[in-house]
Design an enzyme around this catalytic site. Structure first.
Site, mmCIF file in Angstrom:
data_model
loop_
_atom_site.group_PDB
_atom_site.id
_atom_site.type_symbol
_atom_site.label_atom_id
_atom_site.label_comp_id
_atom_site.label_asym_id
_atom_site.label_seq_id
_atom_site.Cartn_x
_atom_site.Cartn_y
_atom_site.Cartn_z
ATOM 1 N N ASN A 21 0.836 -1.209 0.000
ATOM 2 C CA ASN A 21 0.000 0.000 0.000
ATOM 3 C C ASN A 21 0.866 1.252 0.000
ATOM 4 O O ASN A 21 0.597 2.211 -0.723
ATOM 5 C CB ASN A 21 -0.947 0.000 1.206
ATOM 6 C CG ASN A 21 -2.184 -0.837 0.960
ATOM 7 O OD1 ASN A 21 -3.045 -0.479 0.169
ATOM 8 N ND2 ASN A 21 -2.254 -1.985 1.627
ATOM 9 N N HIS A 116 -8.287 -1.613 6.045
ATOM 10 C CA HIS A 116 -8.531 -2.896 6.701
ATOM 11 C C HIS A 116 -9.041 -3.892 5.668
ATOM 12 O O HIS A 116 -9.912 -3.554 4.865
ATOM 13 C CB HIS A 116 -9.560 -2.712 7.828
ATOM 14 C CG HIS A 116 -9.799 -3.959 8.604
ATOM 15 N ND1 HIS A 116 -8.876 -4.469 9.497
ATOM 16 C CD2 HIS A 116 -10.840 -4.845 8.599
ATOM 17 C CE1 HIS A 116 -9.352 -5.594 10.021
ATOM 18 N NE2 HIS A 116 -10.538 -5.841 9.486
HETATM 19 C C1 GAR Z 1 -3.126 -4.935 4.129
HETATM 20 O O1 GAR Z 1 -3.888 -6.013 3.658
HETATM 21 C C2 GAR Z 1 -3.926 -4.114 5.116
HETATM 22 O O2 GAR Z 1 -5.289 -4.060 4.795
HETATM 23 C C3 GAR Z 1 -3.714 -4.890 6.383
HETATM 24 O O3 GAR Z 1 -2.355 -5.232 6.347
HETATM 25 C C4 GAR Z 1 -1.960 -5.414 4.984
HETATM 26 C C5 GAR Z 1 -0.698 -4.622 4.738
HETATM 27 O O4 GAR Z 1 -0.184 -4.896 3.474
HETATM 28 N N1 GAR Z 1 -4.043 -4.109 7.551
HETATM 29 C C6 GAR Z 1 -4.675 -4.592 8.609
HETATM 30 O O5 GAR Z 1 -4.994 -5.749 8.716
HETATM 31 C C7 GAR Z 1 -4.971 -3.578 9.696
HETATM 32 N N2 GAR Z 1 -5.949 -4.073 10.618
HETATM 33 P P1 GAR Z 1 0.998 -4.025 2.871
HETATM 34 O O6 GAR Z 1 2.070 -3.939 3.948
HETATM 35 O O7 GAR Z 1 1.444 -4.808 1.671
HETATM 36 O O8 GAR Z 1 0.450 -2.669 2.517
#
Ligand code: GAR
Length: 223
Positions: A21, A116
């Site tokens: 992200n 999320h």
């Molecule tokens: C993502 O899927 C985000 O939605 C989740 O962690 C991942 C991070 O991915 N967040 C949560 O679960 C927060 N409660 P990334 O490091 O590749 O962006």
């Protein structure tokens, strides 16, 4: 003042992991699609790929390991000092896997957002993909929401859904949902930077209109 004359919003991004992200936000900012300046990336772990992603783009990185602090309050207090030293307009939780203290969330009320991996208010907390599969749900997705003291419970800004196929696994759902995350997160950040989306009395408004539970439905709207 015209929108294009607005100063770029100062953004601090908090991560705990791979940072896909974060990468999307950096890419869109560099492509001139996001009116923001990324002041700093803060990670609570020193061994994650998100750190390298930021460094590659010359974004200052601060590592603040939560396990070096005796309590949640002391970690959040130090984190708050570091964030505030950047004087941010927006704080973005991009896969920041920490439960935050009420004092901390109150301090950034209306300017801190989180992504999320579920269609909130469904599946707050961890292991959302597994829980969706176990429940036999046909739909799943991701939500961007304002952060309040309630874990994954603040008012939603936007969400995007996907169909769950019989062949899906936790891993395939994670990938599918991440693809949606990369669409809706920059959009929500842009709206916040442009002050089009605001939080008032624990409700989210876009262009003055109160948003429904779940926020704007990305799939069903031409934006
Ligand atoms: C993502 O899927 C985000 O939605 C989740 O962690 C991942 C991070 O991915 N967040 C949560 O679960 C927060 N409660 P990334 O490091 O590749 O962006």
């Amino acid at each position: 003042m015209e929108k294009h004359e607005l100063k770029p919003a100062r953004v601090v991004i908090l991560i705990s992991g791979g940072g896909t992200n974060l990468q999307t936000i950096i890419d869109q900012q560099e492509a001139g699609k996001l009116p923001i300046t990324i002041c700093a990336v803060i990670s609570n772990r020193d061994d994650v790929q998100g750190i390298q992603r930021a460094q590659k783009h010359n974004i200052p990185v601060i590592v603040l390991e939560h396990n070096q602090f005796p309590s949640r309050e002391s970690f959040d207090g130090r984190l708050q000092d570091i964030i505030d030293s950047q004087n941010p307009d927006i704080v973005v939780l991009a896969g920041f896997m920490r439960i935050l203290t009420p004092d901390f969330t109150r301090h950034y009320e209306g300017k801190m957002i989180n992504i999320h991996p579920s269609l909130l208010p469904h599946y707050q907390g961890l292991h959302t993909h597994r829980r969706v599969l176990e429940a036999g749900d046909l739909k799943h997705g991701a939500t961007v929401h304002f952060v309040t003291a309630q874990l994954d419970g603040g008012p939603a800004i936007i969400q995007s859904s996907i169909e769950v196929e019989k062949s899906d696994s936790e891993e395939s759902l994670k990938e599918k949902v991440l693809r949606q995350e990369h669409k809706i997160f920059p959009l929500a950040i842009r709206w916040l930077a442009e002050k089009r989306v605001v939080m008032r009395e624990e409700k989210a408004f876009l262009d003055g209109e109160e948003l429904a539970v779940g926020g704007v439905q990305f799939d069903k709207n031409e934006i």
